[in-house]
Design an enzyme around this catalytic site. Structure first.
Site, mmCIF file in Angstrom:
data_model
loop_
_atom_site.group_PDB
_atom_site.id
_atom_site.type_symbol
_atom_site.label_atom_id
_atom_site.label_comp_id
_atom_site.label_asym_id
_atom_site.label_seq_id
_atom_site.Cartn_x
_atom_site.Cartn_y
_atom_site.Cartn_z
ATOM 1 N N GLY A 1 38.392 35.626 32.494
ATOM 2 C CA GLY A 1 38.697 36.862 31.280
ATOM 3 C C GLY A 1 38.510 35.702 30.605
ATOM 4 C CE1 TYR B 1 44.838 35.520 46.767
ATOM 5 C CE2 TYR B 1 43.553 38.013 46.716
ATOM 6 C CZ TYR B 1 43.170 36.694 46.560
ATOM 7 O OH TYR B 1 42.596 36.605 46.547
ATOM 8 N N PRO C 1 34.354 37.229 38.518
ATOM 9 C CG PRO C 1 34.189 39.534 38.602
ATOM 10 C CD PRO C 1 34.849 38.556 39.165
ATOM 11 C CG LEU C 2 35.089 40.239 34.065
ATOM 12 C CD1 LEU C 2 36.059 41.036 33.503
ATOM 13 C CD2 LEU C 2 33.687 40.129 33.063
ATOM 14 N N GLY C 3 35.155 35.184 34.640
ATOM 15 C CA GLY C 3 35.213 33.889 34.164
ATOM 16 C C GLY C 3 37.321 33.398 34.271
ATOM 17 C CG HIS D 1 42.150 33.079 51.414
ATOM 18 N ND1 HIS D 1 43.289 33.871 51.275
ATOM 19 C CD2 HIS D 1 41.497 33.079 50.321
ATOM 20 C CE1 HIS D 1 42.996 33.914 49.526
ATOM 21 N NE2 HIS D 1 41.525 33.574 49.024
#
Length: 380
Positions: free
Chosen positions: A254, A100, A250-252, A170
């Site tokens: 956004g 990242y 976890p929120l797709g 990773h």
């Protein structure tokens, strides 16, 4: 713009060439940056166990703190404030990776947690073919044992710490036996430089082989209402082996925050433009999930994204979502999801409704998916 800023603003299409998918969630609204002070946590999200590692019941993914989906570079002091405010809210689990930035997110996280390093859990990841000094990307993967050890030395410096609490591979390197990878990590554990380890998006046999060589604390996989792939075998394997599941995206990315509609289109450089599930022909069908989380948000008196995070947490007591954001308000909203609970009847109803929606389109471009569920070669 400085050369360091240019490196921080990594081209998301470059990530696609490596097969990296973005695990952080899209931000909602902002807040001004200020001088963050170390303080005792004001609230305490419930604690969960990833194998032998205890973490807060919700973590913070920091990937996009060096560059957002929309290709902008966030204001660094505000990212530090978000990290410190998250800790004040009881978050003790922070997820980064050498890839990242590359490297830059680890520097941001290291600075952010410096005042309270010993009170939090830092996770980072190795495995992409990244120059140890410059962060320049080479093709493919590199999990050679000697490279892993040198990569961890760089992580320790950037994170301003003497140990990585949770170190992941990773992606599985198809050229290196997982036993050799585990052996390198075992050496790092013996030196006190790594405390626990895990795998990301691995194949089922590689998971078992790795765990037999050196017990894993966690598996990290994409998992959300929008992508329920881990239900095929990962959940069962984790339960059997006593391994926790950390959910990226976890929120797709956004989607489950509820701000997407049929007219939404993504800009060049935004990975979501290349994901089939957000293509114009698939978006209308998939918006049934947005309608669902909005309906439940009204029922529970919370935000749509909080419903999505609470649903994940309700699936197993050893599941820990790590939503990411570059916005203070959105981080605070995500942390509030730990207060959203479902009765047994409500969860059964919501599970049935989620299962009834057939998501259309691939979750990632084929070139990226090629790095998931890979099996490591046999030793010898």
């Amino acid at each position: 713009m400085s050369e360091q800023d240019k490196r921080a603003g990594v081209d998301r299409r470059g990530l696609l060439a490596l097969g990296l998918a973005a695990p952080a969630a899209l931000a909602a609204s902002g807040a001004p940056a200020g001088a963050a002070q170390a303080a005792q946590p004001a609230t305490a999200p419930d604690r969960r166990r990833l194998g032998g590692l205890e973490v807060s019941g919700l973590g913070l993914g920091v990937q996009n703190m060096s560059r957002t989906y929309q290709t902008t570079i966030p204001y660094r002091p505000e990212m530090i404030d978000i990290i410190r405010k998250a800790r004040d809210q009881g978050v003790t689990f922070f997820d980064a990776a050498e890839a990242y930035g590359p490297h830059e997110v680890e520097r941001i996280l290291g600075e952010g947690v410096a005042p309270f390093r010993d009170e939090v859990v830092i996770a980072s990841k190795f495995g992409w073919n990244i120059d140890l000094e410059t962060g320049a990307r080479g093709p493919g993967l590199n999990s050679r044992p000697e490279h892993i050890k040198l990569a961890v030395e760089g992580m320790l410096k950037r994170l301003r710490t003497d140990r990585i609490d949770l170190l992941y591979q990773h992606r599985v390197d198809p050229a290196v036996p997982i036993e050799d990878v585990a052996g390198a990590v075992k050496d790092l554990v013996a030196q006190g430089k790594v405390l626990h380890w895990g795998l990301c998006e691995m194949g089922p046999q590689t998971l078992r082989r790795a765990h037999a060589e050196l017990p894993l604390a966690a598996v990290q996989n994409e998992y959300s209402m929008l992508w329920r792939g881990p239900e095929a075998w990962v959940l069962k394997a984790c339960e059997e082996l006593g391994i926790g599941l950390v959910c990226w995206s976890p929120l797709g990315v956004g989607f489950l925050n509820g701000a997407i509609d049929e007219r939404t289109r993504y800009a060049d450089g935004d990975i979501r433009k290349l994901e089939g599930r957000f293509a114009p022909e698939n978006l209308p069908a998939n918006l049934a999930l947005v309608t669902l989380v909005k309906d439940w948000a009204r029922r529970k008196g919370c935000a749509p994204g909080q419903v999505a995070l609470a649903w994940l947490r309700a699936q197993r007591p050893w599941i820990v979502p790590i939503p990411g954001t570059t916005q203070m308000a959105h981080m605070l909203q995500n942390v509030g999801a730990v207060e959203v609970v479902f009765t047994t009847a409500e969860l059964a109803e919501l599970n049935a409704a989620v299962a009834a929606i057939q998501v259309q389109g691939l979750r990632l471009p084929p070139a990226v998916l090629a790095y998931s569920e890979v099996e490591a070669p046999p030793r010898g």
